[in-house]
Design an enzyme around this catalytic site. Structure first.
Site, PDB file in Angstrom:
ATOM      1  N   SER A 138       0.781  -1.233   0.000  1.00  0.00           N
ATOM      2  CA  SER A 138       0.000   0.000   0.000  1.00  0.00           C
ATOM      3  C   SER A 138       0.814   1.285   0.000  1.00  0.00           C
ATOM      4  O   SER A 138       0.599   2.178   0.821  1.00  0.00           O
ATOM      5  CB  SER A 138      -0.981   0.000   1.170  1.00  0.00           C
ATOM      6  OG  SER A 138      -2.041   0.832   0.834  1.00  0.00           O
ATOM      7  N   ASP A 186      -6.675   0.079   3.518  1.00  0.00           N
ATOM      8  CA  ASP A 186      -5.350   0.721   3.501  1.00  0.00           C
ATOM      9  C   ASP A 186      -5.382   2.104   4.145  1.00  0.00           C
ATOM     10  O   ASP A 186      -4.481   2.476   4.898  1.00  0.00           O
ATOM     11  CB  ASP A 186      -4.858   0.870   2.051  1.00  0.00           C
ATOM     12  CG  ASP A 186      -4.868  -0.454   1.312  1.00  0.00           C
ATOM     13  OD1 ASP A 186      -5.025  -1.500   1.966  1.00  0.00           O
ATOM     14  OD2 ASP A 186      -4.726  -0.429   0.069  1.00  0.00           O
TER      15      ASP A 186
HETATM   16  P1  ADP Z   1       0.600  -0.567  -3.755  1.00  0.00           P
HETATM   17  O1  ADP Z   1      -0.346   0.379  -3.119  1.00  0.00           O
HETATM   18  O2  ADP Z   1       0.393  -1.963  -3.308  1.00  0.00           O
HETATM   19  O3  ADP Z   1       2.020  -0.167  -3.601  1.00  0.00           O
HETATM   20  P2  ADP Z   1      -0.705   0.404  -6.116  1.00  0.00           P
HETATM   21  O4  ADP Z   1      -0.677  -0.018  -7.525  1.00  0.00           O
HETATM   22  O5  ADP Z   1      -2.008   0.517  -5.416  1.00  0.00           O
HETATM   23  O6  ADP Z   1       0.294  -0.568  -5.316  1.00  0.00           O
HETATM   24  O7  ADP Z   1      -0.023   1.833  -5.955  1.00  0.00           O
HETATM   25  C1  ADP Z   1       1.223   2.109  -6.561  1.00  0.00           C
HETATM   26  C2  ADP Z   1       1.152   3.473  -7.222  1.00  0.00           C
HETATM   27  O8  ADP Z   1       1.186   4.537  -6.220  1.00  0.00           O
HETATM   28  C3  ADP Z   1       2.352   3.782  -8.094  1.00  0.00           C
HETATM   29  O9  ADP Z   1       2.180   3.254  -9.381  1.00  0.00           O
HETATM   30  C4  ADP Z   1       2.338   5.310  -8.105  1.00  0.00           C
HETATM   31  O10 ADP Z   1       1.340   5.776  -8.990  1.00  0.00           O
HETATM   32  C5  ADP Z   1       1.899   5.643  -6.704  1.00  0.00           C
HETATM   33  N1  ADP Z   1       3.048   5.893  -5.793  1.00  0.00           N
HETATM   34  C6  ADP Z   1       3.298   5.248  -4.627  1.00  0.00           C
HETATM   35  N2  ADP Z   1       4.401   5.741  -4.015  1.00  0.00           N
HETATM   36  C7  ADP Z   1       4.863   6.737  -4.817  1.00  0.00           C
HETATM   37  C8  ADP Z   1       5.971   7.656  -4.741  1.00  0.00           C
HETATM   38  N3  ADP Z   1       6.832   7.644  -3.714  1.00  0.00           N
HETATM   39  N4  ADP Z   1       6.126   8.548  -5.763  1.00  0.00           N
HETATM   40  C9  ADP Z   1       5.259   8.574  -6.799  1.00  0.00           C
HETATM   41  N5  ADP Z   1       4.207   7.737  -6.912  1.00  0.00           N
HETATM   42  C10 ADP Z   1       3.989   6.841  -5.942  1.00  0.00           C
HETATM   43 MG    MG Z   2      -2.508   0.419  -3.395  1.00  0.00          MG
END
Ligand code: ADP
Ligand code: MG
Length: 398
Positions: A138, A186
């Site tokens: 998340s 989340d």
């Molecule tokens: P999870 O929540 O399990 O990590 P998700 O697909 O729901 O997977 O979310 C991932 C997305 O969140 C990334 O593709 C991006 O768009 C965004 N994201 C998360 N952390 C960052 C960050 N540090 N910088 C930019 N975008 C981020």
């Molecule tokens: Mg997510």
């Protein structure tokens, strides 16, 4: 022998300092403050959210940080240390379908707060994340929730919003602006976590009860293994599981499968007997909710073995009845159990992502190594591992 890569959470202070400097370099002036929110791992209770059930998530020490400064001119600028892509526009430009890519998670929150008629002005924002991205831990909610607490602190009247209201705004931001499906688990844990505890979360009313993480006093801990294996068809499979659960509930004349008491399960399964798939999906959901209750009780008694057994049973149910595991997730569970884990399971929606194992603190390295070796023997890329220690909710850090 290649060892597993351990992802350690950095110190708040070190991140804050470098983020403040990067902010000043980028925007010509330091931020008004830095806020952060944790990633999370679900200890037990999978595919229960959309069935009005229970789950038991833990906030990770791995967090996403956001530095912010208000602007009087209605201009919004959003950037991240993790990617080149950034966004710049007017507050009024933010709306459904109008923000591409990751900035939607940040701008969506801004949009949600404006819907509450809060006077949201312009902002400069810079993000730095230490939650593995796209691993089921998340990072997306860590991003939206750190933004939410930053904006709630800086926007006049934002301090009147409760954590539950902020969580609802983050869900709205992710659903409507980022176009991501999320049930609210989340955001609830990121905003309402209690350090040293997991949260017993009830999806009927979003009631959240902190349960002490007594595993630590017994010398055990939770190892997270990011398989780094993303599978296709995840979206279609998720939709299919959800549809099966809704169909089963409607055949039983119920609003949601979570309404079935575990003592009444056999009767319900008998009524669904014409459809083997519905029988198995229903059996998973109802027994899983019962296992969440059992896990909370096991934690209250500091009974590590009982908790571990429930976790492993949860995995079997997800693999056999709900059919959402993957070869990588199954292998983590198998290798961890063989090398001394009290219990192990996939965590998150499935078909890839991460698995967890309940291990002795002094065996964490050897279990991680055993998993990495098992991966290497199949020719799979080495997994990433991290230790899950229950940390606090989204908050201001400087
Ligand atoms: P999870 O929540 O399990 O990590 P998700 O697909 O729901 O997977 O979310 C991932 C997305 O969140 C990334 O593709 C991006 O768009 C965004 N994201 C998360 N952390 C960052 C960050 N540090 N910088 C930019 N975008 C981020
Ligand atoms: Mg997510």
């Amino acid at each position: 022998m290649t060892g597993p890569t351990f992802l350690r959470a950095p110190e708040d202070q070190a991140v804050t300092q470098s983020l403040e400097e990067a902010f000043a370099r980028r925007y010509g002036q330091g931020p008004e403050g830095v806020w952060s929110a944790p990633g999370r791992v679900n200890v037990i209770g999978e595919h229960t959210d959309y069935n009005a059930g229970l789950c038991l998530p833990m906030a990770l020490q791995h967090r996403t940080y956001v530095a912010a400064r208000r602007r009087p001119d209605g201009v919004v600028r959003v950037a991240s240390q993790q990617t080149e892509a950034s966004w710049e526009g007017q507050v009024d430009d933010v709306g459904p379908g109008r923000v591409p890519g990751w900035p939607a998670y940040v701008l969506g929150v801004l949009w949600a707060l404006r819907r509450r008629d809060l006077p949201v002005s312009g902002f400069d924002l810079l993000v730095d994340g230490y939650v593995p991205v796209g691993s089921g831990l998340s990072s997306s909610a860590a991003l939206s929730c750190s933004t939410a607490v930053a904006l709630a602190d800086l926007v006049p009247g934002g301090d009147r919003l409760t954590r539950q209201q902020l969580a609802a705004d983050c869900v709205l931001a992710e659903n409507v602006i980022a176009g991501a499906r999320t049930g609210g688990l989340d955001q609830a844990i990121a905003l309402r976590a209690v350090a040293g505890h997991v949260l017993l979360l009830d999806f009927r009313d979003f009631a959240a009860e902190p349960v002490p993480w007594t595993v630590t006093v017994r010398g055990w801990t939770l190892l997270v293994v990011d398989t780094r294996a993303a599978h296709s068809l995840v979206d279609g499979q998720y939709a299919a599981r959800r549809e099966s659960c809704e169909r089963a509930a409607s055949q039983l004349g119920l609003g949601a499968l979570g309404e079935i008491d575990v003592d009444a399960l056999d009767g319900a399964l008998f009524r669904l007997r014409e459809d083997d798939v519905l029988v198995r999906r229903t059996r998973h959901v109802v027994t899983e909710i019962d296992r969440v209750r059992g896990a909370a009780e096991a934690l209250r008694r500091a009974d590590v073995q009982a908790l571990g057994e429930l976790m492993t049973r949860s995995h079997r149910s997800l693999a056999d009845d709900f059919e959402v595991s993957s070869p990588e997730l199954d292998l983590v569970v198998e290798a961890a159990l063989k090398s001394g884990a009290a219990g192990a399971r996939m965590t998150g929606g499935g078909f890839g992502g991460s698995a967890i194992a309940l291990v002795r603190v002094d065996e964490m390295q050897s279990v991680a190594q055993a998993v990495a070796s098992a991966f290497a023997a199949r020719g799979w890329a080495a997994p990433y591992v991290l230790e899950a220690t229950p940390s606090g909710p989204a908050a201001r850090v400087s």
